[in-house]
Design a protein around this motif. Sequence first.
Motif, PDB file in Angstrom:
ATOM      1  N   LEU A  71       4.940 -47.749  -8.030  1.00 22.95           N
ATOM      2  CA  LEU A  71       6.262 -46.944  -7.947  1.00 22.95           C
ATOM      3  C   LEU A  71       6.103 -45.718  -7.635  1.00 22.95           C
ATOM      4  O   LEU A  71       7.054 -44.842  -7.203  1.00 22.95           O
ATOM      5  CB  LEU A  71       7.094 -46.989  -9.266  1.00 22.95           C
ATOM      6  N   VAL A  72       5.283 -44.853  -8.338  1.00 22.59           N
ATOM      7  CA  VAL A  72       5.148 -43.390  -8.110  1.00 22.59           C
ATOM      8  C   VAL A  72       4.781 -43.044  -6.884  1.00 22.59           C
ATOM      9  O   VAL A  72       5.081 -42.422  -6.080  1.00 22.59           O
ATOM     10  CB  VAL A  72       4.065 -42.866  -9.175  1.00 22.59           C
ATOM     11  N   ASP A  73       3.754 -43.928  -6.217  1.00 25.61           N
ATOM     12  CA  ASP A  73       3.483 -43.929  -4.781  1.00 25.61           C
ATOM     13  C   ASP A  73       4.683 -44.072  -3.782  1.00 25.61           C
ATOM     14  O   ASP A  73       4.766 -43.404  -2.873  1.00 25.61           O
ATOM     15  CB  ASP A  73       2.319 -44.867  -4.645  1.00 25.61           C
ATOM     16  N   MET A  74       5.435 -45.271  -4.181  1.00 25.38           N
ATOM     17  CA  MET A  74       6.635 -45.355  -3.337  1.00 25.38           C
ATOM     18  C   MET A  74       7.488 -44.230  -3.381  1.00 25.38           C
ATOM     19  O   MET A  74       8.195 -43.850  -2.283  1.00 25.38           O
ATOM     20  CB  MET A  74       7.219 -46.606  -3.754  1.00 25.38           C
ATOM     21  N   LEU A  98      11.926 -40.683  -2.017  1.00 23.76           N
ATOM     22  CA  LEU A  98      13.115 -41.001  -2.262  1.00 23.76           C
ATOM     23  C   LEU A  98      14.031 -39.811  -3.324  1.00 23.76           C
ATOM     24  O   LEU A  98      15.093 -40.266  -3.458  1.00 23.76           O
ATOM     25  CB  LEU A  98      12.905 -42.429  -3.212  1.00 23.76           C
ATOM     26  N   ARG A  99      13.312 -39.043  -3.784  1.00 21.83           N
ATOM     27  CA  ARG A  99      13.973 -37.998  -4.631  1.00 21.83           C
ATOM     28  C   ARG A  99      14.212 -36.703  -4.082  1.00 21.83           C
ATOM     29  O   ARG A  99      14.759 -35.817  -4.838  1.00 21.83           O
ATOM     30  CB  ARG A  99      12.935 -38.111  -5.970  1.00 21.83           C
ATOM     31  N   ASN A 114      17.653 -37.772  -9.204  1.00 23.75           N
ATOM     32  CA  ASN A 114      17.728 -38.846 -10.152  1.00 23.75           C
ATOM     33  C   ASN A 114      18.448 -39.990  -9.502  1.00 23.75           C
ATOM     34  O   ASN A 114      19.586 -40.475  -9.715  1.00 23.75           O
ATOM     35  CB  ASN A 114      18.801 -38.208 -11.305  1.00 23.75           C
ATOM     36  N   PRO A 115      17.877 -40.658  -8.534  1.00 20.94           N
ATOM     37  CA  PRO A 115      18.309 -42.071  -7.839  1.00 20.94           C
ATOM     38  C   PRO A 115      18.613 -43.078  -8.989  1.00 20.94           C
ATOM     39  O   PRO A 115      17.876 -43.053  -9.743  1.00 20.94           O
ATOM     40  CB  PRO A 115      17.327 -42.328  -6.928  1.00 20.94           C
ATOM     41  N   GLY A 116      19.630 -43.803  -8.840  1.00 21.64           N
ATOM     42  CA  GLY A 116      20.256 -44.818  -9.667  1.00 21.64           C
ATOM     43  C   GLY A 116      20.737 -44.492 -11.042  1.00 21.64           C
ATOM     44  O   GLY A 116      20.753 -45.193 -11.701  1.00 21.64           O
ATOM     45  N   ASP A 117      21.180 -43.301 -11.192  1.00 25.17           N
ATOM     46  CA  ASP A 117      21.738 -42.819 -12.219  1.00 25.17           C
ATOM     47  C   ASP A 117      23.107 -43.566 -12.706  1.00 25.17           C
ATOM     48  O   ASP A 117      23.268 -44.084 -13.651  1.00 25.17           O
ATOM     49  CB  ASP A 117      22.172 -41.315 -12.452  1.00 25.17           C
ATOM     50  N   ASP A 118      23.964 -43.742 -11.718  1.00 24.72           N
ATOM     51  CA  ASP A 118      25.255 -44.756 -12.072  1.00 24.72           C
ATOM     52  C   ASP A 118      25.014 -46.009 -12.242  1.00 24.72           C
ATOM     53  O   ASP A 118      25.394 -46.464 -13.023  1.00 24.72           O
ATOM     54  CB  ASP A 118      26.033 -44.268 -10.465  1.00 24.72           C
TER      55      ASP A 118
END
Length: 231
Positions: free
Chosen positions: A175-178, A184-185, A190-194
């Motif tokens: 996940l870190v590698d991705m 993605l950030r 903060n992706p996916g906070d909602d």
Amino acid sequence: MPLGMLRPTPLVEQATEHLREQITGGHWPIGTRIPGENALAKTLGVGRSTVREALRALAGAGLVQARQGSGVFVIATEPADDWSTRLRRAAITDVYEVRMMVETQAARLAAARRTDEDIASLEAALQARRAAAGGDDGAFVDADIALHAAVVAAARNPVLDDLFAEFAPRLRGRLVDMLELLELRHADPNPGDDTHAALVDAIRRGDGEAASRILQTELEQTLALLHRNAD
């Protein structure tokens, strides 16, 4: 290696190891009917109960099989992989699919079983995830995993807790590698906070269907990214 008398500490473990060596060393090939309990007990200098426990351990490792009325036979010369080993060898997308099935049901149970303490833990984990948005990708993934672990814990099923604990280390690095490879950030730290806030709210309200649906959607999106990263 010939069988011999054992030392007087811990006998079951020693008996298991001695018998395992006969199998893995090729002294008892596949298909061999191994000596009976009485013969093994006499050779090893232990009681029949010790031999019986050792044979159970070998059966659990997939090395021997008891056949009613015939005895115990060697069926493999290498122990079967345990769960942790299989997880380490599995494709990350396969692991994630199983994680998705486990967690979506855990979210449904969490909505039905959550306590005030669980709600407090979920809210604290959500805030910690938001705070980690200011850090590096590793810290953010750790905070995200901690929130998901809080959801699983709220299901009040220790087996689910154990399963998630097995998945988490296998998933973390990928996940870190991705996040790093797909950047993605960069646009949103903060992706996916909602989505995670909605998940916590659904569990708080006791809406298992909503909690499961929200988590299913979120995990499917991540799985798609993992597939993309694997290509």
